[in-house]
Design a protein around this motif. Structure first.
Motif, PDB file in Angstrom:
ATOM      1  N   UNK A  59      18.198  25.517  15.598  1.00 56.27           N
ATOM      2  CA  UNK A  59      17.941  26.227  14.351  1.00 56.27           C
ATOM      3  C   UNK A  59      16.738  25.656  13.637  1.00 56.27           C
ATOM      4  N   UNK A  60      16.457  26.179  12.425  1.00 53.75           N
ATOM      5  CA  UNK A  60      15.327  25.680  11.634  1.00 53.75           C
ATOM      6  C   UNK A  60      15.407  24.165  11.476  1.00 53.75           C
ATOM      7  N   UNK A  61      14.285  23.508  11.644  1.00 57.24           N
ATOM      8  CA  UNK A  61      14.269  22.052  11.770  1.00 57.24           C
ATOM      9  C   UNK A  61      14.974  21.327  10.625  1.00 57.24           C
ATOM     10  N   UNK A  62      14.607  21.619   9.391  1.00 56.73           N
ATOM     11  CA  UNK A  62      15.145  20.857   8.259  1.00 56.73           C
ATOM     12  C   UNK A  62      16.663  21.006   8.176  1.00 56.73           C
ATOM     13  N   UNK A  63      17.105  22.218   8.358  1.00 55.22           N
ATOM     14  CA  UNK A  63      18.532  22.517   8.269  1.00 55.22           C
ATOM     15  C   UNK A  63      19.325  21.746   9.347  1.00 55.22           C
ATOM     16  N   UNK A  64      18.818  21.791  10.585  1.00 53.99           N
ATOM     17  CA  UNK A  64      19.502  21.136  11.705  1.00 53.99           C
ATOM     18  C   UNK A  64      19.428  19.609  11.562  1.00 53.99           C
ATOM     19  N   UNK A  65      18.258  19.127  11.165  1.00 52.13           N
ATOM     20  CA  UNK A  65      18.077  17.672  11.044  1.00 52.13           C
ATOM     21  C   UNK A  65      18.996  17.091   9.967  1.00 52.13           C
ATOM     22  N   UNK A  66      19.268  17.859   8.923  1.00 52.22           N
ATOM     23  CA  UNK A  66      20.154  17.379   7.854  1.00 52.22           C
ATOM     24  C   UNK A  66      21.604  17.326   8.324  1.00 52.22           C
ATOM     25  N   UNK A  67      21.920  18.166   9.255  1.00 49.49           N
ATOM     26  CA  UNK A  67      23.310  18.316   9.663  1.00 49.49           C
ATOM     27  C   UNK A  67      23.689  17.397  10.824  1.00 49.49           C
ATOM     28  N   UNK A  68      22.673  16.942  11.614  1.00 47.39           N
ATOM     29  CA  UNK A  68      22.972  16.197  12.840  1.00 47.39           C
ATOM     30  C   UNK A  68      22.361  14.804  12.817  1.00 47.39           C
ATOM     31  N   UNK A  69      23.117  13.854  13.366  1.00 50.47           N
ATOM     32  CA  UNK A  69      22.633  12.492  13.497  1.00 50.47           C
ATOM     33  C   UNK A  69      22.620  12.176  14.997  1.00 50.47           C
ATOM     34  N   UNK A  70      21.414  12.003  15.551  1.00 46.94           N
ATOM     35  CA  UNK A  70      21.310  11.808  16.991  1.00 46.94           C
ATOM     36  C   UNK A  70      20.833  10.400  17.324  1.00 46.94           C
ATOM     37  N   UNK A  71      21.290   9.878  18.444  1.00 48.30           N
ATOM     38  CA  UNK A  71      20.895   8.542  18.880  1.00 48.30           C
ATOM     39  C   UNK A  71      19.401   8.452  19.171  1.00 48.30           C
ATOM     40  N   UNK A  72      18.833   9.573  19.588  1.00 49.31           N
ATOM     41  CA  UNK A  72      17.420   9.558  19.963  1.00 49.31           C
ATOM     42  C   UNK A  72      16.742  10.804  19.416  1.00 49.31           C
ATOM     43  N   UNK A  73      15.603  10.578  18.795  1.00 49.47           N
ATOM     44  CA  UNK A  73      14.865  11.707  18.238  1.00 49.47           C
ATOM     45  C   UNK A  73      13.542  11.856  18.991  1.00 49.47           C
ATOM     46  N   UNK A  74      13.289  13.068  19.462  1.00 48.15           N
ATOM     47  CA  UNK A  74      12.035  13.355  20.172  1.00 48.15           C
ATOM     48  C   UNK A  74      11.190  14.226  19.247  1.00 48.15           C
ATOM     49  N   UNK A  75       9.978  13.811  18.978  1.00 50.85           N
ATOM     50  CA  UNK A  75       9.109  14.617  18.117  1.00 50.85           C
ATOM     51  C   UNK A  75       8.431  15.699  18.968  1.00 50.85           C
ATOM     52  N   UNK A  76       8.816  16.927  18.730  1.00 49.03           N
ATOM     53  CA  UNK A  76       8.252  18.032  19.508  1.00 49.03           C
ATOM     54  C   UNK A  76       6.795  18.319  19.147  1.00 49.03           C
ATOM     55  N   UNK A  77       6.421  17.997  17.921  1.00 50.32           N
ATOM     56  CA  UNK A  77       5.025  18.166  17.499  1.00 50.32           C
ATOM     57  C   UNK A  77       4.516  19.594  17.657  1.00 50.32           C
ATOM     58  N   UNK A  78       5.396  20.553  17.462  1.00 52.15           N
ATOM     59  CA  UNK A  78       4.978  21.955  17.561  1.00 52.15           C
ATOM     60  C   UNK A  78       4.827  22.454  18.993  1.00 52.15           C
ATOM     61  N   UNK A  79       5.178  21.582  19.959  1.00 54.44           N
ATOM     62  CA  UNK A  79       5.065  22.001  21.368  1.00 54.44           C
ATOM     63  C   UNK A  79       6.113  23.069  21.703  1.00 54.44           C
ATOM     64  N   UNK A  80       5.984  23.616  22.903  1.00 56.38           N
ATOM     65  CA  UNK A  80       6.761  24.795  23.289  1.00 56.38           C
ATOM     66  C   UNK A  80       7.900  24.398  24.228  1.00 56.38           C
ATOM     67  N   UNK A  81       9.093  24.824  23.868  1.00 56.68           N
ATOM     68  CA  UNK A  81      10.278  24.417  24.641  1.00 56.68           C
ATOM     69  C   UNK A  81      10.816  25.615  25.426  1.00 56.68           C
ATOM     70  N   UNK A  82      10.894  25.452  26.734  1.00 59.11           N
ATOM     71  CA  UNK A  82      11.426  26.532  27.584  1.00 59.11           C
ATOM     72  C   UNK A  82      12.679  26.035  28.314  1.00 59.11           C
ATOM     73  N   UNK A  83      13.528  26.963  28.761  1.00 61.51           N
ATOM     74  CA  UNK A  83      14.649  26.548  29.611  1.00 61.51           C
ATOM     75  C   UNK A  83      14.090  25.954  30.910  1.00 61.51           C
TER      76      UNK A  83
END
Ligand SMILES: [Zn+2]
Length: 482
Positions: A59-83
């Motif tokens: 979901x939208x970054x801010x909303x998801x980041x506020x809701x989830x605490x993850x052991x590892x954070x990867x900065x996507x930097x606006x890159x493109x994520x595909x299956x």
């Protein structure tokens, strides 16, 4: 002192925590542009949360980041994520001496963003079945592996490691063996298998609930194979054949011995008809028969006179034994006369022109390379990206090409519930790209990270993987040197 500081700190944390406690996860990929392949659109500014082998939230970054605490954070930097990418036609083989060289190909797939492969049978079926289980249980690193196990053939076929059948009882026994092996599908080829047994094998496999694919005998029409239950056509040649106006007459003449294979092929080359083809392809689409074009392999062989591939950098990743299996097709191609070479080029153009017609008729195109052994310079890993580039060159949109490598495979296996999209509940098989593949399909090569079953491999990890593969091949080369 320290204790009171810590408790003051945790108190402060407790007060700053939002009303809803954060849910825990393993990985969060921030600020990614998620590619919705089915919708051919980009969703910018997303966060994707992974737990174990699953995507648990998108979901939208801010909303998801506020809701989830993850052991590892990867900065996507606006890159493109595909299956994750699927190569739906690969091979392992070349004999027992090449088991380790074949196993070493697994990391090449992962390093190129390929998270699932479909092995369309070679001569190491027992090993491939073992690898499938070892990968599944985490004992062996590699992409998710689907396999046909040993393929069904006639008696004394050109292929090694097959289940040879000469009668219906033989077909039944072969299918029983494959059922026991819990193969993912059944591959049937026709170097010596009789046409009636070919059809019998297709229909018995269908009754047993097994998916089938294979090479269709010249004496049969593609429609006959479809009616008997074939679920995918391997190699665009068979789709081409279905588009030939006189296909049934050619098949009948060949079956009756009135014409030989060369004459049948000559008539096929002359008989392609666009309307016949579109009608046949609409039938393929209606019956949900998919096509794996494997364009790249054919192109390489047909144009060996233009590019001999001897200086390909990628040869450094292919073991010496596997490279030696390339000789068969190279030597055969080298014997061709100028007329034969010209005919080969023309034939490739004819076959490639079928691709947009398949798309137009609504046929699901599955990306597959035919990489592995025997098929010269058709490289495991990078070959899939070459295949996708050819699809776009021949008229598919980048989105259609991308779907052929991310959605068609899962669709064929009935697993779109789990793969082919980036949403909660899907597998954590992902590729993070530096550029937008919907704009230029070559972006699939610009891999920043690969997530395979939840495990993140960043660019440096992938480079290490490739480096290790190259060093292993160099060691094998040294052993072979006189
Ligand atoms: Zn093949």
């Amino acid at each position: 002192m320290l204790k009171s500081l810590l408790s003051a700190f945790s108190l402060a944390l407790a007060f700053s925590t939002p009303a809803i406690a954060a849910e825990r996860a393993d990985v969060i990929i921030r600020h990614a542009a998620v590619i919705d392949v089915a919708g051919a659109r980009v969703l910018p500014g997303q966060a994707v949360v992974l737990r174990g082998e699953d995507i648990v939230a998108v979901g939208p970054d801010a909303e998801i980041a506020a809701r989830w605490q993850a052991g590892r954070s990867i900065e996507g930097g606006g890159r493109f994520l595909i299956p994750g990418l699927w190569d739906m036609h690969v091979h392992f083989g070349g004999g027992p001496a090449l088991i380790e060289e074949n196993k070493a190909l697994l990391s090449l797939y992962v390093a190129h963003g390929i998270t699932s492969i479909r092995d369309a049978s070679g001569d190491l079926p027992v090993q491939v079945l073992e690898w499938r289980e070892a990968i599944r249980s985490g004992k062996l690193a590699g992409p998710q592996l689907f396999t046909s196990g040993a393929k069904i053939e006639g008696i004394r076929p050109v292929w090694k490691g097959t289940l040879e059948v000469g009668d219906e009882a033989g077909v039944d026994a072969a299918l029983e063996r494959l059922r026991r092996d819990r193969v993912d599908f059944v591959k049937i080829t026709d170097s010596t298998l009789t046409p009636p047994l070919f059809l019998y094998a297709l229909s018995r496999a269908r009754e047993a609930g097994l998916r089938t694919s294979g090479h269709i005998p010249m004496a049969l029409t593609v429609a006959q194979a479809m009616d008997a239950g074939i679920r995918s056509l391997e190699h665009i040649d068979y789709a081409y054949k279905a588009g030939v106006k006189g296909e049934a007459a050619i098949a009948a003449d060949f079956a009756a011995g009135r014409i030989d294979r060369a004459e049948a092929n000559r008539r096929l080359r002359e008989g392609f008809d666009r309307q016949t083809a579109l009608a046949a392809y609409r039938n393929l689409a209606a019956k949900d028969v998919f096509v794996t074009p494997t364009l790249n392999g054919g192109r390489i062989i047909d144009f060996l006179d233009v590019d001999d591939h001897l200086d390909d950098d990628y040869l450094a990743y292919i073991g010496p034994g596997l490279r030696a299996t390339y000789a068969w097709r190279v030597e055969r191609a080298a014997k061709a006369t100028p007329e034969q070479i010209a005919a080969r080029h023309a034939h490739y153009r004819q076959l490639a022109a079928v691709l947009p017609l398949l798309q137009e008729a609504g046929v699901t195109i599955m990306a597959g390379t035919d990489a592995g052994f025997l098929n010269s310079y058709n490289y495991p890993g990078i070959g899939l990206h070459d295949e996708l580039s050819l699809y776009v060159k021949e008229g598919l949109t980048p989105a259609q090409a991308l779907a052929s490598a991310t959605r068609a495979g899962p669709d064929w296996f009935g697993r779109l519930d789990r793969y082919g999209a980036i949403e909660a509940g899907k597998a954590a098989d992902l590729v993070l790209l530096d550029a937008n593949p919907l704009e230029d399909i070559r972006a699939t090569r610009a891999i920043h990270a690969v997530v395979l079953r939840g495990a993140v491999h960043e660019r440096a990890d992938l480079d290490r993987m490739l480096d290790q593969a190259r060093r292993q091949v160099a060691a094998w080369n040294a052993q072979r040197a006189p």
